[in-house]
Design a protein around this motif. Structure first.
Motif, mmCIF file in Angstrom:
data_model
loop_
_atom_site.group_PDB
_atom_site.id
_atom_site.type_symbol
_atom_site.label_atom_id
_atom_site.label_comp_id
_atom_site.label_asym_id
_atom_site.label_seq_id
_atom_site.Cartn_x
_atom_site.Cartn_y
_atom_site.Cartn_z
ATOM 1 N N ASP A 233 0.838 -1.210 0.000
ATOM 2 C CA ASP A 233 0.000 0.000 0.000
ATOM 3 C C ASP A 233 0.868 1.254 0.000
ATOM 4 N N LEU A 234 1.926 1.240 0.801
ATOM 5 C CA LEU A 234 2.809 2.412 0.853
ATOM 6 C C LEU A 234 3.568 2.576 -0.464
ATOM 7 N N ALA A 235 4.003 1.454 -1.017
ATOM 8 C CA ALA A 235 4.742 1.519 -2.290
ATOM 9 C C ALA A 235 3.883 2.215 -3.346
ATOM 10 N N LEU A 236 2.600 1.885 -3.362
ATOM 11 C CA LEU A 236 1.722 2.479 -4.377
ATOM 12 C C LEU A 236 1.408 3.943 -4.070
ATOM 13 N N GLN A 237 1.434 4.296 -2.793
ATOM 14 C CA GLN A 237 1.127 5.688 -2.432
ATOM 15 C C GLN A 237 2.241 6.647 -2.803
ATOM 16 N N VAL A 238 3.495 6.186 -2.668
ATOM 17 C CA VAL A 238 4.585 7.162 -2.804
ATOM 18 C C VAL A 238 5.359 7.087 -4.128
ATOM 19 N N SER A 239 5.243 5.965 -4.837
ATOM 20 C CA SER A 239 6.148 5.801 -5.985
ATOM 21 C C SER A 239 5.539 6.313 -7.295
ATOM 22 N N ASP A 240 6.444 6.555 -8.258
ATOM 23 C CA ASP A 240 6.019 6.863 -9.636
ATOM 24 C C ASP A 240 5.974 5.588 -10.460
ATOM 25 N N ARG A 241 6.729 4.597 -9.997
ATOM 26 C CA ARG A 241 6.935 3.397 -10.796
ATOM 27 C C ARG A 241 7.163 2.223 -9.856
ATOM 28 N N VAL A 242 6.588 1.087 -10.201
ATOM 29 C CA VAL A 242 6.768 -0.115 -9.375
ATOM 30 C C VAL A 242 7.550 -1.137 -10.181
ATOM 31 N N VAL A 243 8.621 -1.624 -9.556
ATOM 32 C CA VAL A 243 9.440 -2.678 -10.163
ATOM 33 C C VAL A 243 9.424 -3.862 -9.195
ATOM 34 N N ALA A 244 9.068 -5.031 -9.699
ATOM 35 C CA ALA A 244 9.013 -6.203 -8.818
ATOM 36 C C ALA A 244 10.008 -7.256 -9.260
ATOM 37 N N VAL A 245 10.653 -7.843 -8.261
ATOM 38 C CA VAL A 245 11.610 -8.925 -8.504
ATOM 39 C C VAL A 245 11.078 -10.160 -7.786
ATOM 40 N N ARG A 246 11.163 -11.288 -8.470
ATOM 41 C CA ARG A 246 10.832 -12.551 -7.802
ATOM 42 C C ARG A 246 11.804 -13.611 -8.292
ATOM 43 N N ASP A 247 12.385 -14.364 -7.359
ATOM 44 C CA ASP A 247 13.376 -15.391 -7.709
ATOM 45 C C ASP A 247 14.474 -14.831 -8.604
ATOM 46 N N GLY A 248 14.859 -13.592 -8.373
ATOM 47 C CA GLY A 248 15.966 -13.004 -9.115
ATOM 48 C C GLY A 248 15.622 -12.450 -10.482
ATOM 49 N N SER A 249 14.350 -12.576 -10.888
ATOM 50 C CA SER A 249 13.966 -12.025 -12.207
ATOM 51 C C SER A 249 13.040 -10.838 -12.033
ATOM 52 N N LEU A 250 13.192 -9.870 -12.929
ATOM 53 C CA LEU A 250 12.308 -8.712 -12.902
ATOM 54 C C LEU A 250 10.990 -9.130 -13.567
ATOM 55 N N ILE A 251 9.920 -9.128 -12.780
ATOM 56 C CA ILE A 251 8.665 -9.660 -13.331
ATOM 57 C C ILE A 251 7.597 -8.595 -13.524
ATOM 58 N N LEU A 252 7.846 -7.383 -13.041
ATOM 59 C CA LEU A 252 6.872 -6.303 -13.238
ATOM 60 C C LEU A 252 7.633 -4.988 -13.276
ATOM 61 N N ASP A 253 7.276 -4.145 -14.215
ATOM 62 C CA ASP A 253 7.891 -2.820 -14.309
ATOM 63 C C ASP A 253 6.841 -1.922 -14.920
ATOM 64 N N THR A 254 6.206 -1.118 -14.082
ATOM 65 C CA THR A 254 5.034 -0.392 -14.563
ATOM 66 C C THR A 254 4.893 0.963 -13.879
ATOM 67 N N PRO A 255 4.340 1.949 -14.599
ATOM 68 C CA PRO A 255 4.011 3.199 -13.906
ATOM 69 C C PRO A 255 3.010 2.885 -12.787
ATOM 70 N N THR A 256 3.199 3.494 -11.629
ATOM 71 C CA THR A 256 2.345 3.171 -10.481
ATOM 72 C C THR A 256 0.851 3.346 -10.785
#
Ligand code: ATP
Length: 276
Positions: A233-256
């Motif tokens: 919830d905080l990540a979405l409130q403050v960021s311009d962009r969300v980048v997610a990593v799982r098992d060492g791979s970048l699986i999401l990269d999107t404008p918030t």
């Protein structure tokens, strides 16, 4: 006005939203096919990321996904086993010790455990943010040049702590201590700040206050923030962009604004499902 998004290249996570005032500038951070292994264990796989100046990027992902390792690679604390990192135009793995020291004066770090000297005042801790640029060690506030003392007071004001400047840091609340750590980073005039779970030990209200402070000062000064967070919830409130990593791979990269709490939470749920 929102800047147009570039067309993603196939198979790569590339440039997401750009700060409207910085569309034609060089990236603050460029990761190209970045991989990292510790012995036989691969921790990051072929990560590509292009972050423009002024963006606030929330780096999310389950425990052990590789977020701290990514921040350490950006900071030059680790050398990648594959691909490259370019921070403010410099590759920390190949630039040499002298240039790495210079680069680190422009890269701020904010830690989960604040990294302050508890027995010293807020003011002295903030002044310590300038030690990288001073030739001699300093002992006590009065030994720092006056312009730096004035700058320290101004930065403490910016994070809402001018009145507490002479208070010992170990008597401040956790949220106040983290705001001191932010003021210390401001002394460096950093162009990029790496924050590794900066609110992990704080309650929700203090967490929001710290992140809003970081967002405010980054917007005022135009520096980039890469901030690892578990609080979706905080990540979405403050960021311009969300980048997610799982098992060492970048699986999401999107404008918030283009993602949802459910979509980001699902990244954690899937990881839980696998380990259950
Ligand atoms: N120096 C190291 N030597 C060996 N393995 C390491 C080292 N540093 C990290 N790892 C491993 O790399 C993986 C990723 O760790 P990392 O700390 O980057 O994850 P994280 O996403 O930051 O996790 P958390 O959210 O719990 O802090 C883990 O399996 C960890 O054990």
């Amino acid at each position: 006005m929102t800047a147009p998004l570039p067309t993603p290249e196939s198979g790569r996570h590339t440039v997401a939203p750009q700060s409207p005032n910085h569309t034609n500038t060089a990236p603050s951070l460029l990761l190209e096919n970045l991989s990292m292994s510790f012995g036989a264990k691969t921790v990051l796989r072929e990560v590509n990321l292009d972050v423009r100046p002024g963006q606030f990027v929330a780096l999310v992902g389950p425990s052990g996904a590789g977020k701290s390792t990514l921040l350490r690679l950006i900071n030059g604390s680790h050398s990648p086993t594959g691909g490259s990192v370019t921070v403010l135009g410099v590759n920390p793995a190949t630039c040499g010790r002298k240039n790495l020291r210079k680069l680190r004066t422009r890269v701020g770090f904010v830690f989960q455990q604040f990294g302050l000297v508890g027995r010293l005042s807020a003011m002295e801790n903030v002044l310590m943010g300038t030690l990288g640029s001073l030739k001699m060690p300093r002992y006590g506030i009065s030994t720092y040049p006056r312009p730096l003392r004035e700058k320290a007071v101004a930065n403490l004001e910016r994070v809402g702590l001018a009145d507490q400047r002479f208070q010992r840091c170990d008597t401040l609340s956790g949220g106040q201590q983290q705001r001191v750590a932010i003021a210390r980073t401001l002394m460096q005039d950093a162009r990029i700040v790496l924050a590794d779970e900066p609110v992990a030990s704080l309650d929700p209200s203090a967490s929001l206050s710290v992140l809003n402070t970081l967002k405010k000062v980054s917007a005022e000064d135009g520096f980039t923030v890469i901030c690892s967070l578990h609080q979706v919830d905080l990540a979405l409130q403050v960021s311009d962009r969300v980048v997610a990593v799982r098992d060492g791979s970048l699986i999401l990269d999107t404008p918030t604004p283009d993602t949802s709490e459910a979509a980001v939470r699902a990244i954690y749920e899937k990881a839980k499902g696998r380990t259950a």
